[in-house]
Enzyme design. Structure first.
Site, PDB file in Angstrom:
ATOM      1  N   ILE A  31      14.327 -12.462  41.435  1.00 58.96           N
ATOM      2  CA  ILE A  31      15.601 -13.131  41.712  1.00 58.96           C
ATOM      3  C   ILE A  31      15.394 -14.568  42.212  1.00 58.96           C
ATOM      4  CG2 ILE A  31      15.883 -12.484  44.153  1.00 58.96           C
ATOM      5  CD1 ILE A  31      18.757 -11.608  43.415  1.00 58.96           C
ATOM      6  N   HIS A 100       4.699  -3.764  44.389  1.00 58.00           N
ATOM      7  CA  HIS A 100       5.066  -4.499  43.183  1.00 58.00           C
ATOM      8  C   HIS A 100       3.968  -5.486  42.855  1.00 58.00           C
ATOM      9  CE1 HIS A 100       6.868  -6.243  46.821  1.00 58.00           C
ATOM     10  NE2 HIS A 100       6.600  -7.421  46.306  1.00 58.00           N
TER      11      HIS A 100
HETATM   12  P1  AMP Z   1       7.117  -9.829  48.265  1.00 57.26           P
HETATM   13  O1  AMP Z   1       7.474 -11.012  49.133  1.00 57.26           O
HETATM   14  O2  AMP Z   1       5.710  -9.856  47.737  1.00 57.26           O
HETATM   15  O3  AMP Z   1       7.450  -8.527  48.951  1.00 57.26           O
HETATM   16  O4  AMP Z   1       8.006  -9.952  46.978  1.00 57.26           O
HETATM   17  C1  AMP Z   1       9.319  -9.516  46.926  1.00 57.26           C
HETATM   18  C2  AMP Z   1       9.962 -10.245  45.773  1.00 57.26           C
HETATM   19  O5  AMP Z   1      11.136  -9.552  45.428  1.00 57.26           O
HETATM   20  C3  AMP Z   1      10.344 -11.683  46.077  1.00 57.26           C
HETATM   21  O6  AMP Z   1       9.701 -12.555  45.157  1.00 57.26           O
HETATM   22  C4  AMP Z   1      11.871 -11.696  45.910  1.00 57.26           C
HETATM   23  O7  AMP Z   1      12.352 -12.873  45.336  1.00 57.26           O
HETATM   24  C5  AMP Z   1      12.086 -10.493  45.011  1.00 57.26           C
HETATM   25  N1  AMP Z   1      13.378  -9.823  45.130  1.00 57.26           N
HETATM   26  C6  AMP Z   1      14.002  -9.422  46.259  1.00 57.26           C
HETATM   27  N2  AMP Z   1      15.174  -8.831  45.970  1.00 57.26           N
HETATM   28  C7  AMP Z   1      15.284  -8.849  44.618  1.00 57.26           C
HETATM   29  C8  AMP Z   1      16.274  -8.395  43.693  1.00 57.26           C
HETATM   30  N3  AMP Z   1      17.407  -7.792  44.117  1.00 57.26           N
HETATM   31  N4  AMP Z   1      16.069  -8.597  42.370  1.00 57.26           N
HETATM   32  C9  AMP Z   1      14.956  -9.216  41.949  1.00 57.26           C
HETATM   33  N5  AMP Z   1      13.975  -9.650  42.759  1.00 57.26           N
HETATM   34  C10 AMP Z   1      14.140  -9.484  44.075  1.00 57.26           C
END
Ligand code: AMP
Ligand code: ZN
Length: 114
Positions: A31, A100
């Site tokens: 996102i 992830h």
């Molecule tokens: P991390 O900081 O490694 O835990 O990565 C989490 C990632 O999830 C970040 O890059 C966010 O931008 C992404 N993220 C959080 N919420 C969403 C969502 N609803 N849809 C897509 N990506 C998301």
């Protein structure tokens, strides 16, 4: 897990730009993209961090890495190069506690990362 945002994406309870799904993995666009290509590869199984991966998850983790390569090819960045990142716990910047893989590409990457 009921309060996990990525489990909700898997269950289609909140929207996301899902670009690939199979029995074990879901891939969707980040996102808040940090590169022209920034997708997230997640297991359907809720595993909070890399430290929670069990013996029974080894094949699953290999599958996620394989999917990352498949997506890189489909996005046209495989030959140029790309980066796969998994953050673990707060100093790494992990904000979502459902493991992830970040697939990043489409621009030159710097090393060391910030
Ligand atoms: P991390 O900081 O490694 O835990 O990565 C989490 C990632 O999830 C970040 O890059 C966010 O931008 C992404 N993220 C959080 N919420 C969403 C969502 N609803 N849809 C897509 N990506 C998301
Ligand atoms: Zn989850």
């Amino acid at each position: 897990m009921s309060d996990c945002i990525f489990c909700k994406i898997i269950e289609k309870k909140i929207p996301a730009k899902v670009i690939y799904e199979d029995e074990h993995a879901v891939v969707f666009e980040d996102i808040n993209p940090q590169a022209p290509v920034h997708t997230l590869i997640i297991p359907r199984k809720h595993i909070p961090t890399l430290l929670d991966i069990g013996e029974e998850d080894h094949a699953l983790m290999g599958h996620l890495i394989k999917v990352a390569g498949t997506i890189a090819r489909s996005k046209g960045i495989a030959e140029r190069g790309f980066r796969v990142v998994a953050n673990c716990n707060h100093e790494s910047g992990q904000t979502v506690y459902h493991i992830h893989l970040h697939l990043l590409g489409g621009r030159p990457m710097h090393w060391p990362p910030g």
